[in-house]
Design a protein around this motif. Structure first.
Motif, mmCIF file in Angstrom:
data_model
loop_
_atom_site.group_PDB
_atom_site.id
_atom_site.type_symbol
_atom_site.label_atom_id
_atom_site.label_comp_id
_atom_site.label_asym_id
_atom_site.label_seq_id
_atom_site.Cartn_x
_atom_site.Cartn_y
_atom_site.Cartn_z
ATOM 1 N N LEU A 276 0.834 -1.190 0.000
ATOM 2 C CA LEU A 276 0.000 0.000 0.000
ATOM 3 C C LEU A 276 0.873 1.245 0.000
ATOM 4 O O LEU A 276 1.938 1.267 0.624
ATOM 5 N N ALA A 277 0.411 2.286 -0.701
ATOM 6 C CA ALA A 277 1.111 3.561 -0.685
ATOM 7 C C ALA A 277 1.138 4.109 0.738
ATOM 8 O O ALA A 277 0.219 3.864 1.540
ATOM 9 N N ASP A 278 2.194 4.842 1.051
ATOM 10 C CA ASP A 278 2.370 5.342 2.415
ATOM 11 C C ASP A 278 1.187 6.174 2.902
ATOM 12 O O ASP A 278 0.853 6.160 4.090
ATOM 13 N N GLU A 279 0.555 6.914 1.986
ATOM 14 C CA GLU A 279 -0.546 7.782 2.423
ATOM 15 C C GLU A 279 -1.770 7.016 2.892
ATOM 16 O O GLU A 279 -2.707 7.606 3.446
ATOM 17 N N TYR A 280 -1.773 5.711 2.716
ATOM 18 C CA TYR A 280 -2.889 4.897 3.203
ATOM 19 C C TYR A 280 -2.469 3.994 4.367
ATOM 20 O O TYR A 280 -3.166 3.023 4.690
ATOM 21 N N CYS A 281 -1.346 4.313 4.989
ATOM 22 C CA CYS A 281 -0.818 3.507 6.093
ATOM 23 C C CYS A 281 -0.485 4.403 7.290
ATOM 24 O O CYS A 281 -0.507 5.631 7.198
ATOM 25 N N VAL A 351 -6.700 3.358 -2.538
ATOM 26 C CA VAL A 351 -5.762 2.259 -2.251
ATOM 27 C C VAL A 351 -5.457 1.477 -3.524
ATOM 28 O O VAL A 351 -4.302 1.181 -3.834
ATOM 29 N N LEU A 352 -6.507 1.132 -4.277
ATOM 30 C CA LEU A 352 -6.319 0.335 -5.490
ATOM 31 C C LEU A 352 -5.524 1.094 -6.545
ATOM 32 O O LEU A 352 -4.641 0.535 -7.204
ATOM 33 N N ALA A 353 -5.836 2.379 -6.696
ATOM 34 C CA ALA A 353 -5.189 3.158 -7.746
ATOM 35 C C ALA A 353 -3.694 3.327 -7.512
ATOM 36 O O ALA A 353 -2.923 3.468 -8.466
ATOM 37 N N THR A 354 -3.277 3.302 -6.247
ATOM 38 C CA THR A 354 -1.864 3.555 -5.913
ATOM 39 C C THR A 354 -1.136 2.295 -5.480
ATOM 40 O O THR A 354 0.000 2.372 -5.004
ATOM 41 N N LEU A 355 -1.760 1.154 -5.641
ATOM 42 C CA LEU A 355 -1.201 -0.106 -5.169
ATOM 43 C C LEU A 355 0.061 -0.475 -5.953
ATOM 44 O O LEU A 355 0.104 -0.368 -7.180
#
Length: 494
Positions: A276-281, A351-355
């Motif tokens: 996951l991209a950092d912005e979603y963690c 989340v999906l777009a930046t996975l």
């Protein structure tokens, strides 16, 4: 609260005392909490009613002008600045009190041929229409994210999993295309829910219809509704559509939560398929090395919240008909569920777009020849070399021996096990064990892996239709609201 209180409806008439503090806090306060949601809808509903009265010729011009001017002034005040006060009852009562302050006794025309609940029903539908279109837009965004990644990873080979066990070969694109399908169905359900909400209770009046010959179809058109609800009592008390809205939200959010659960597993070190991209963690406050996929928790939570809202609404409906119980907090409950689900859906789309996908890790998961044993069994049986149950048992024995040796099953394992059972298999039948792509190429049935490009094209076209449908509905609402306000201003100044 007791004694003379001229702003409290019925005081000095049927009531000798205004509402007690306990009723104000527990009852009217609960309704007033949703006033901000209904504010704009109340304004449009009241303006449309005055225009309808003017159409009938029951209003003197001075009365119509004064009412329209006062209502336009009220509509220009944002909900946060409007003097809503639960001491006077529900939100409509506070609005009537403000209208009296601006237009005097003329305010009484707002309840001629119309109960206050009619205004509330209209206002709730007006508010819900916008929110449903916001939800529709959020799901369009989620579908776009699925479609883009499914196209990008159409050939990214991986193992499919059931019960967290490697099952058969597939691709990440095929799996994501599968998750796209329910989103398209949810969009259809939201459009159906919108069509229910977009039917007008305006002009229905009391339990058997308005005492005035109001043109309900014209009222509906002014308010941007597509049609009228044909039965007056049903128009005032129907709640099944709100159940449908929450059921759709609960189903959609639960499905999104299942995908989030899969992603959490895939993002774990044991799998390492995605990051996951950092912005979603977020990181652990204690352990600095931990990067937790926090967004997935938020997404999963939405399904429980929406399911709880659905259960709450159904519980409130367990009464006789024609009760305020059904609507006491419904506006806020539905709005909160919509807000929660819209946020979660937008989050999953992000989340999906930046996975980040590790194609090598995916490919390693598909390298186990055991993933094609079901296909091999079908080939053997189809060639007339054994019965399905016996072949299934023999291939399972080969897989067990490989597992006991902590290694993948091999063609040698398979051949030896089949020979023990008296099944002789030509070498060419075993060739597919090391070529999962060849196996997948044979999935040519409708909806099968080999038809994925066709499925993605069809899904893309449907998504385009759904996107245009949402845009058209929003444009129609904007146009109707602008036209109603413009007509009111023109009449008031004419």
């Amino acid at each position: 609260m007791t004694g003379e209180e001229p702003g409290f409806l019925g005081l000095g008439g049927r009531l000798e005392a205004a509402a007690g503090d306990e009723l104000v806090e527990a009852g009217f306060g609960a309704e007033m909490a949703d006033a901000h949601l209904l504010h704009d809808g109340f304004g449009l509903a009241d303006l449309a009613h005055v225009l309808a009265l003017d159409d009938l010729g029951v209003l003197e011009k001075d009365d119509a002008d004064a009412l329209l001017e006062a209502l336009l002034a009220m509509a220009a005040v944002p909900a946060a600045g409007f003097p809503y006060d639960p001491a006077y009852g529900d939100p409509w009562n506070s609005r009537e009190r403000r209208l009296e302050a601006l237009a005097g006794a003329r305010a009484g025309w707002l309840t001629v041929g119309r109960p206050r609940r009619e205004a509330a029903r209209v206002a709730m539908r007006i508010a819900l229409r916008r929110s449903l279109l916001d939800a529709h837009a959020a799901f369009v965004g989620l579908a776009e994210a699925y479609l883009a990644q499914a196209r990008r990873h159409r050939e990214s080979l991986m193992a499919d999993f059931t019960y967290l066990q490697p099952a058969q070969p597939t691709s990440l694109g095929y799996v994501l295309a599968g998750h796209l399908q329910p989103v398209l169905r949810h969009l259809a359900r939201l459009e159906s829910a919108y069509d229910w909400v977009n039917r007008s209770p305006a002009g229905a009046g009391g339990t058997t219809g308005s005492s005035l010959p109001l043109d309900r179809e014209r009222l509906a058109a002014r308010l941007g509704f597509s049609a009228v609800i044909p039965h007056a009592r049903d128009a005032m008390w129907q709640a099944d559509g709100y159940v449908d809205v929450l059921a759709t939200l609960a189903a959609a959010a639960t499905e999104a939560g299942q995908v989030a659960a899969d992603l959490e597993i895939w993002a774990s070190p044991a799998y390492g398929f995605v990051t996951l991209a950092d912005e979603y963690c977020r990181v652990s406050a204690l352990m600095p090395q931990k990067k937790n996929p926090y967004a997935l928790v938020v997404i999963r939570h939405a399904g429980g919240a929406a399911s709880g809202a659905l259960a709450g609404l159904l519980a409130g409906l367990r009464t006789p008909t024609a009760r305020t119980d059904h609507f006491l907090t419904a506006a806020g409950d539905v709005d909160r569920a919509l807000t929660t689900v819209i946020g979660a859906v937008r989050l999953l789309a992000g989340v999906l777009a930046t996975l980040t996908v590790d194609r090598a890790a995916l490919a390693r998961s598909a390298a186990d020849p055991g993933l094609v044993l079901a296909d091999l069994a079908d080939r053997i049986v189809g060639a007339g070399l054994g019965d399905r149950r016996a072949v299934h048992r023999l291939l399972g024995r080969a897989a067990r021996r490989a597992a006991e040796g902590h290694r993948p099953v091999t063609a040698g394992d398979v051949a030896a096990s089949l020979a023990e059972g008296g099944v002789a298999v030509p070498a060419e039948l075993l060739a597919g064990l090391d070529d999962p792509r060849a196996v997948l190429a044979g999935r040519t049935v409708t909806g099968g892996f080999a038809r994925l490009p066709e499925l993605l094209a069809v899904s893309g076209r449907e998504l385009g239709r759904r996107r245009r449908a949402g845009t058209a509905r929003r444009s129609a609402l904007d146009g109707a609201a602008a036209a109603l306000l413009g007509e009111a201003r023109s009449r008031a100044g004419g």
